[in-house]
Scaffold this motif. Sequence first.
Motif, mmCIF file in Angstrom:
data_model
loop_
_atom_site.group_PDB
_atom_site.id
_atom_site.type_symbol
_atom_site.label_atom_id
_atom_site.label_comp_id
_atom_site.label_asym_id
_atom_site.label_seq_id
_atom_site.Cartn_x
_atom_site.Cartn_y
_atom_site.Cartn_z
ATOM 1 N N ILE A 54 31.463 67.929 48.034
ATOM 2 C CA ILE A 54 31.303 67.066 46.867
ATOM 3 C C ILE A 54 30.387 65.892 47.193
ATOM 4 O O ILE A 54 29.512 65.526 46.401
ATOM 5 N N ILE A 55 30.561 65.330 48.413
ATOM 6 C CA ILE A 55 29.693 64.210 48.802
ATOM 7 C C ILE A 55 28.241 64.669 48.809
ATOM 8 O O ILE A 55 27.352 63.976 48.317
ATOM 9 N N LEU A 56 28.005 65.876 49.359
ATOM 10 C CA LEU A 56 26.634 66.402 49.403
ATOM 11 C C LEU A 56 26.097 66.566 47.992
ATOM 12 O O LEU A 56 24.952 66.240 47.699
ATOM 13 N N PHE A 57 26.954 67.041 47.113
ATOM 14 C CA PHE A 57 26.549 67.304 45.738
ATOM 15 C C PHE A 57 26.194 66.001 45.018
ATOM 16 O O PHE A 57 25.253 65.936 44.239
ATOM 17 N N PHE A 58 26.968 64.936 45.318
ATOM 18 C CA PHE A 58 26.773 63.677 44.613
ATOM 19 C C PHE A 58 25.744 62.771 45.282
ATOM 20 O O PHE A 58 25.433 61.714 44.758
ATOM 21 N N SER A 59 25.248 63.179 46.468
ATOM 22 C CA SER A 59 24.401 62.274 47.237
ATOM 23 C C SER A 59 23.157 61.802 46.490
ATOM 24 O O SER A 59 22.740 60.662 46.688
ATOM 25 N N PRO A 60 22.515 62.610 45.618
ATOM 26 C CA PRO A 60 21.344 62.077 44.911
ATOM 27 C C PRO A 60 21.670 60.843 44.077
ATOM 28 O O PRO A 60 20.834 59.959 43.935
ATOM 29 N N MET A 61 22.905 60.736 43.594
ATOM 30 C CA MET A 61 23.277 59.578 42.789
ATOM 31 C C MET A 61 23.207 58.299 43.593
ATOM 32 O O MET A 61 23.005 57.220 43.058
ATOM 33 N N PHE A 62 23.479 58.404 44.919
ATOM 34 C CA PHE A 62 23.499 57.204 45.747
ATOM 35 C C PHE A 62 22.181 56.980 46.472
ATOM 36 O O PHE A 62 22.078 56.059 47.265
ATOM 37 N N THR A 101 32.434 54.975 39.873
ATOM 38 C CA THR A 101 32.028 53.777 40.608
ATOM 39 C C THR A 101 30.510 53.720 40.734
ATOM 40 O O THR A 101 29.927 52.640 40.602
ATOM 41 N N SER A 102 29.887 54.860 40.990
ATOM 42 C CA SER A 102 28.436 54.812 41.140
ATOM 43 C C SER A 102 27.778 54.451 39.815
ATOM 44 O O SER A 102 26.777 53.741 39.764
ATOM 45 N N PHE A 103 28.371 54.878 38.715
ATOM 46 C CA PHE A 103 27.859 54.538 37.395
ATOM 47 C C PHE A 103 28.046 53.046 37.126
ATOM 48 O O PHE A 103 27.158 52.364 36.626
#
Lengths: 237, 216
Positions: free
Chosen positions: B106-114, B30-32
Amino acid sequence: MKFTLAKPRIFFKVSRFLFPFIIVMGVLCFGTGLYTALVTSPPDYQQGDAMRIMYIHVPASWMALCVYSLLAILSLFILVWRHPLAEILAISAAPIGALFTLLSLVTGSLWGKPMWGTYWVWDARLTSVLVLLFLYVGYWALYKAYAHPAQGIRAASLLALIGAINLPIIKGSVNWWNTLHQPASITKLSTPSIHPSMLFPLGLMTAAYGFYFLLLLILRARTEFNKRKCLVQENFS
Amino acid sequence: MILRELYNAYLHKGSLLSTLGFFSLSLFCTSFALGQSEVILKRSAPALIWILASLTTFFSTPHLLKREAEGGLLDEILLHPCLSSTYLVSKVIAEWVFVALPLICIILFFSPMFALASHELLSLCLTFLIGFPALSALGNLGSLLTLNTQGGGILLSLIILPLTLPLLIFGLSVMEMTQLGLDSSSSLSFLMGVSLFLSILGITIGSWALPLAVER
């Protein structure tokens, strides 16, 4: 007492007695209600003739809430006493209630386009009524998902009981939050802020909806009774 | 009982891993798909994360319950003198540990994407940890109700998602307040209240639904 009422024979007797009365009253109310609502009642001084859709919209919303309350009460009966008549009435009432909810949403959004300039806004009242529609859909889906209806009805009744917390939210949504939807103009403690010439057709339409609901309920319940009878006979033979 | 649940979860690492994999992959997709714009990503991140996390919870809870029902544990719980709601409470707590905490990681890991700032991230994790018990309790209730049906996960989401709406409203209003730089404590206490109420409701009605899930 509770269980003599549940006998199919008594249900059939009572419903056969009431049936012509309901049909006559329903036709009368619809006729006079539609005539007074669409022809003789005055147009609104701000909204013009567009407010006449309210005579369809408001009773439909009331009926949607009433049917869900009925469903919740019947669910309690099903869970606590396993009342057979309550089961049949509940599964007969649920789709009718869903239709009333859908009617209320559709007429509301048709009215909203000229008045608010949009078909849909994320307003508390609109959202909570949409949730009510989802609850009806979920109830029906859960009931149908079970292979055995006796099990399905009990699972669905539990769901209906939880969903009942949505009812006060719908009722209170226009007072608790600042919404676009207008607050109640009739069910207030003081005198209703609506002129009798508009209140009268609205009352007639509500009565007509009520009779229409009873008519459908009786027809559907009879069908359900007969279906079960056939099922039992098949199982025996 | 909590320890037993935790051990049980440890035994079924595979399904847990697939749950986490589903969550991270859907988050990534979704972020992509939302594109490059940082403003849009930042604005939609909390809503996306909340919805995907609740869906993940609803997909993962039925698996464990189904396995236990097949093993006959549910019958035993009903025969046991302790309350069946205790069983559900222990389930919720255990799920908080082995689903919510990994999801947070996982949210912490992916946070730079958002492109989320650290204080926004903090409040996002906090709202999720507060709201999760209600999600889990409702998910357990839903999976008990749908245990004997063919529909499975889709039916569960259909009946439970409308009930989680209050959590979504208050959780996201906390996030909005934080992003605007306002005081979010009132929304936070609302969220706590709603979460507590829904957890209790889910557990109570879930314990009524337990006999229903057992008979076949």
